[in-house]
Enzyme design. Sequence first.
Site, PDB file in Angstrom:
ATOM      1  N   ASN A  97     -15.509 -18.970  43.391  1.00 16.64           N
ATOM      2  CA  ASN A  97     -14.779 -17.749  43.779  1.00 16.64           C
ATOM      3  C   ASN A  97     -13.309 -17.896  43.418  1.00 16.64           C
ATOM      4  OD1 ASN A  97     -15.073 -15.124  45.115  1.00 16.64           O
ATOM      5  ND2 ASN A  97     -13.593 -15.931  46.580  1.00 16.64           N
ATOM      6  N   LYS A  98     -12.686 -16.770  43.070  1.00 15.25           N
ATOM      7  CA  LYS A  98     -11.292 -16.728  42.652  1.00 15.25           C
ATOM      8  C   LYS A  98     -10.358 -17.199  43.763  1.00 15.25           C
ATOM      9  CE  LYS A  98     -10.339 -12.716  40.718  1.00 15.25           C
ATOM     10  NZ  LYS A  98      -9.761 -11.354  40.488  1.00 15.25           N
ATOM     11  N   GLU A 147     -12.590   7.326  54.989  1.00 13.67           N
ATOM     12  CA  GLU A 147     -12.214   6.248  55.918  1.00 13.67           C
ATOM     13  C   GLU A 147     -10.732   5.900  55.768  1.00 13.67           C
ATOM     14  OE1 GLU A 147     -14.952   2.879  55.670  1.00 13.67           O
ATOM     15  OE2 GLU A 147     -15.843   3.647  57.522  1.00 13.67           O
ATOM     16  N   LYS A 179     -20.075   1.527  64.765  1.00 12.86           N
ATOM     17  CA  LYS A 179     -19.459   0.938  63.574  1.00 12.86           C
ATOM     18  C   LYS A 179     -19.024  -0.509  63.859  1.00 12.86           C
ATOM     19  CE  LYS A 179     -17.180   1.390  59.501  1.00 12.86           C
ATOM     20  NZ  LYS A 179     -17.733   1.884  58.247  1.00 12.86           N
TER      21      LYS A 179
END
Lengths: 405, 405
Positions: free
Chosen positions: B37-38, B170, B379
């Site tokens: 991963n970066k 959102e 949520k």
Amino acid sequence: MNRPKIVILGAGYGGIMTAVRLQKDLKVDEADVVLVNKHNYHYQTTWLHENAAGTLHHDKTRIPIADCISKSKTTFVQDTVVKVVPDEKRVILANGELTYDYLVVGLGFESETFGIKGLKEHAFSISSINAARMIREHIEYQFAVYNNEKERRDERLTLIVGGAGFTGIEFVGELANRVPQLCKEYDIPREKVRIINVEAAPTALPGFDPELVEYAMNLLESKGVEFKIGTMIKECTPEGIVVEKDEKVEEIKASTVVWAAGVRGSDIVDESGFETMRGRVKVRKDMRDPNRDEVFIVGDCALIINEETNRPYPPTAQIAIQQASTVSHNLTSLIRGKQELETFTPDLKGTVASLGEGEAIGVIFGNKKIFGRTASMMKKVIDNRYLMMLGGIPMVLKKGKLKMF
Amino acid sequence: MNRPKIVILGAGYGGIMTAVRLQKDLKVDEADVVLVNKHNYHYQTTWLHENAAGTLHHDKTRIPIADCISKSKTTFVQDTVVKVVPDEKRVILANGELTYDYLVVGLGFESETFGIKGLKEHAFSISSINAARMIREHIEYQFAVYNNEKERRDERLTLIVGGAGFTGIEFVGELANRVPQLCKEYDIPREKVRIINVEAAPTALPGFDPELVEYAMNLLESKGVEFKIGTMIKECTPEGIVVEKDEKVEEIKASTVVWAAGVRGSDIVDESGFETMRGRVKVRKDMRDPNRDEVFIVGDCALIINEETNRPYPPTAQIAIQQASTVSHNLTSLIRGKQELETFTPDLKGTVASLGEGEAIGVIFGNKKIFGRTASMMKKVIDNRYLMMLGGIPMVLKKGKLKMF
């Protein structure tokens, strides 16, 4: 209803303290007092460098004028002063005008760029709450952008402060504390960030004891500050600055240049027909304009020569606050028909320059040098003492610097 | 030492969950697992709009990869993927390369600008932690500058969001909550600020139930959001956008334009010789590349057709997380020599769109519509459930949204 009308222009240290003193010195109904200010808040200019660095929130630095003055004793007018017409005893405001019997001019300072090319256009100046929070956000935005660009531009992380005098050094001290926080916030290695302090004089903190200067420079260098002393800023461009030292010219790229090297009095004072030198009026010993018996000048717009050194006293908060007492006392005398006015004599209690949280240097009691945490504590004592004068214990509790150690 | 080597590219929802699942599914020494991963952190893409608006700090959104994986089971390599060479089972990184026996491609999404002129150059996209905090600071800087200019430029306070789909809505919800805070911080009247949401489709939240759409729009309008529905963005310029509706062209000046209207798969996938459509690979039912038995694709780079609707499933976190289970299960089977692989079937539990703190809309259990605080709570339950899967109770406590009501 033939009460004399006193108009105070500006709610900086000099203006607001004149209003506060008058509320005590004058009896009810002896005069109408009007205070005019651009904003509905007073602010502590000496704390703005902390707001600009982002180490102190500006709401701690500003104080609602309504919390300082009593509505029943002083009328507050929120407006911008455009010009004074002293011959007609009139003040022109952006949205109206006022007449006066007595005037107190406390219109503060402006940045003095000494004609250096591009400074006005491309450098920031820590001159107000608005400016301070813009500087804070400007710096933060540079850090936020940095990692988003394919080709990293390290100049985004170069912060240049012009001037290693009192304000320059204090600002650099806060930046040195702020930068590690910004590095953490935006995932930037600390070594990518440069804080460069440029000073044309042959020393930082000119006028300070060499031992104090050395302490300050060592401390700030240990936090990564680079000093370029004896170095002239020749020009400020959108890309950075051009400096010259020993006839060698160098360009330093930087997205942030803050000019903290000089102040002058107010343009408005210049343009209103007073006798001025760079926005300052050389006042009489009683703080009045040399040509007008009903006009007092206070704070950064007043020029007073220190007869011991034959140089002007520096435009400090300490002196402005003391002048306000003299101005209030003399206004009260005039209103009561007394012609003998008090002479203003500064009582220099000391000077302490902060070097970031917990560190400072200074001189107190005339010649006692102080360093480090002691000096830092003393600085806070001085700051809190002002708040005490302005608004008593409630204001010290609300806005004071209470974390002493 | 002849263990098969699994290389996972990307630590987004799909990649990190594949690594986490493999740690459980595989026995010790069954395979070497390498995660590339970066950054040294995973982040929740679905929270980035809050970081960009400034309503949630980005450190809440990102999670150190070291907190998700076990060092003894998974090797983490922090590097940027340049290209995959599938014919040679090789991955080229910015600072090295890796070979693999099995590959999991989870390289995420990029912004899709549909060829709209100037969008790539002048609009922001909420695509990463770096981008989100830059947007936050950009907006804040515009507010900070506003009162410092002699001629106030109201376009500094105009925020345009392109797209009223899930992410656009959102983000607009968070902005509507953030703007009053910014107004207070910078002494700006709320009515000077415009939040404009532009959507080309004939409705906001296309695909959502009309009752939910109406609730969302009413709520956001009551907070001062302006909708421009059925309106095409024709161009984005340094000064703002040009829109067209009913053949009428209008220019809207704005210092901030955020494009939240479209995503595509990864350029790297496109450029590595896979069969792609806009950066996505139409995977087999077992999540493998159609042409390569050792390559799995997960998350936004995987294209799966919903056979009921004959349209692709949307690239959501929920689906990526579920895919990770299938990928881990099938990798384990292959390593153990089983040829029968599991078919991926999404289990759509519902969709909830937040409308700012305490407000949301959504559909759960297939067809139950929920609104307001109930939806907002749901949520948070969904968000916390993911953290639970990723790192158990400690991670829920550290990064969860625990203020339920």
